[in-house]
Scaffold this motif. Sequence first.
Motif, PDB file in Angstrom:
ATOM      1  N   HIS A  68      34.033  34.147  35.227  1.00 21.98           N
ATOM      2  CA  HIS A  68      34.512  35.575  35.083  1.00 21.98           C
ATOM      3  C   HIS A  68      35.829  35.733  35.944  1.00 21.98           C
ATOM      4  N   HIS A  73      37.855  40.454  33.094  1.00 27.05           N
ATOM      5  CA  HIS A  73      37.541  41.871  33.442  1.00 27.05           C
ATOM      6  C   HIS A  73      38.823  42.470  33.813  1.00 27.05           C
ATOM      7  N   ASP A  94      28.534  43.515  38.429  1.00 28.92           N
ATOM      8  CA  ASP A  94      29.508  42.751  39.245  1.00 28.92           C
ATOM      9  C   ASP A  94      29.571  43.638  40.476  1.00 28.92           C
ATOM     10  N   ASP A 128      38.838  37.989  37.031  1.00 29.10           N
ATOM     11  CA  ASP A 128      39.255  39.477  37.648  1.00 29.10           C
ATOM     12  C   ASP A 128      40.718  39.689  37.478  1.00 29.10           C
ATOM     13  N   MET A 188      40.895  45.148  35.416  1.00 28.45           N
ATOM     14  CA  MET A 188      40.894  46.542  36.542  1.00 28.45           C
ATOM     15  C   MET A 188      42.596  46.694  36.304  1.00 28.45           C
TER      16      MET A 188
HETATM   17 ZN    ZN Z   1      34.824  41.454  38.225  1.00 30.33          ZN
END
Ligand code: ZN
Length: 233
Positions: free
Chosen positions: A41, A75, A193, A43, A77
């Motif tokens: 994963h 992911h 998460d 980020d 953000m």
């Molecule tokens: Zn994350």
Amino acid sequence: MLDLTATPPRPLIAASILSADFGHMIDECRDILDRGADLLHVDVMDGHFVPNLTMGADMIRGLRRHLPDTYLDVHLMVERPGDYVESFAQAGANMFTFHLEVSQPMRDAALGGVDMSELIERIHHAGMHAGVAINPPTTDPLPALRPVLDQLDLVLVMSVNPGRSGQSFMPEVLPKAAAIKAELGPNTRLEMDGGLKPANVRSAIDAGVDVVVAASAIFGADDRSAAIADLRG
Ligand code: ZN
Ligand code: DX5
């Protein structure tokens, strides 16, 4: 390569590399994959959607070069996910998850709100799976999500406010996760998460979570193999 669209027989463990030693990134990734993590994963933070800055396409490209068969779950953000679809696909991302909070109808198009259906089509066209992430304060996401649920490969329910690893799990998101799960088809994964640990993961799995993200609970464990096994509930 892992087939993320198939219902897994047991929860998948996505190791968030945010808690890895960045000076030894590939060794860290190999270590946790050898110890049982199913996917990585990644980020991505832009300093606007959240204050922190982390990594981008160059990190994805580096991971892909050294780990050709590892599923990379990215992911984002970020305020403007549409700016990164093609470059992240070329770098080797497998899943591209953007936030509902930067999408219409939660954010007006005039303020840069993303058209989710169009963005998901672009993500698929670029050869990636598509996910939508939901922050804890977004308590009633289903009206906004429903029109695109059939297009999505993954829904990510955040169980901390995003920005950094090592925060405490927020159990109040569990009913929201269960409500989303009830409307998902068999090919769409439910990921959680933030703050997940062996001690609280069972509550997430009981709510229907089938992809468990963890950073500090894996990278900070004395016995990483045991931590990964225990995170399957
Ligand atoms: Zn994350
Ligand atoms: C938080 C990130 C998470 C984070 C999880 O903003 O999206 O993926 O790395 O860290 P832990 O598992 O330590 O809460």
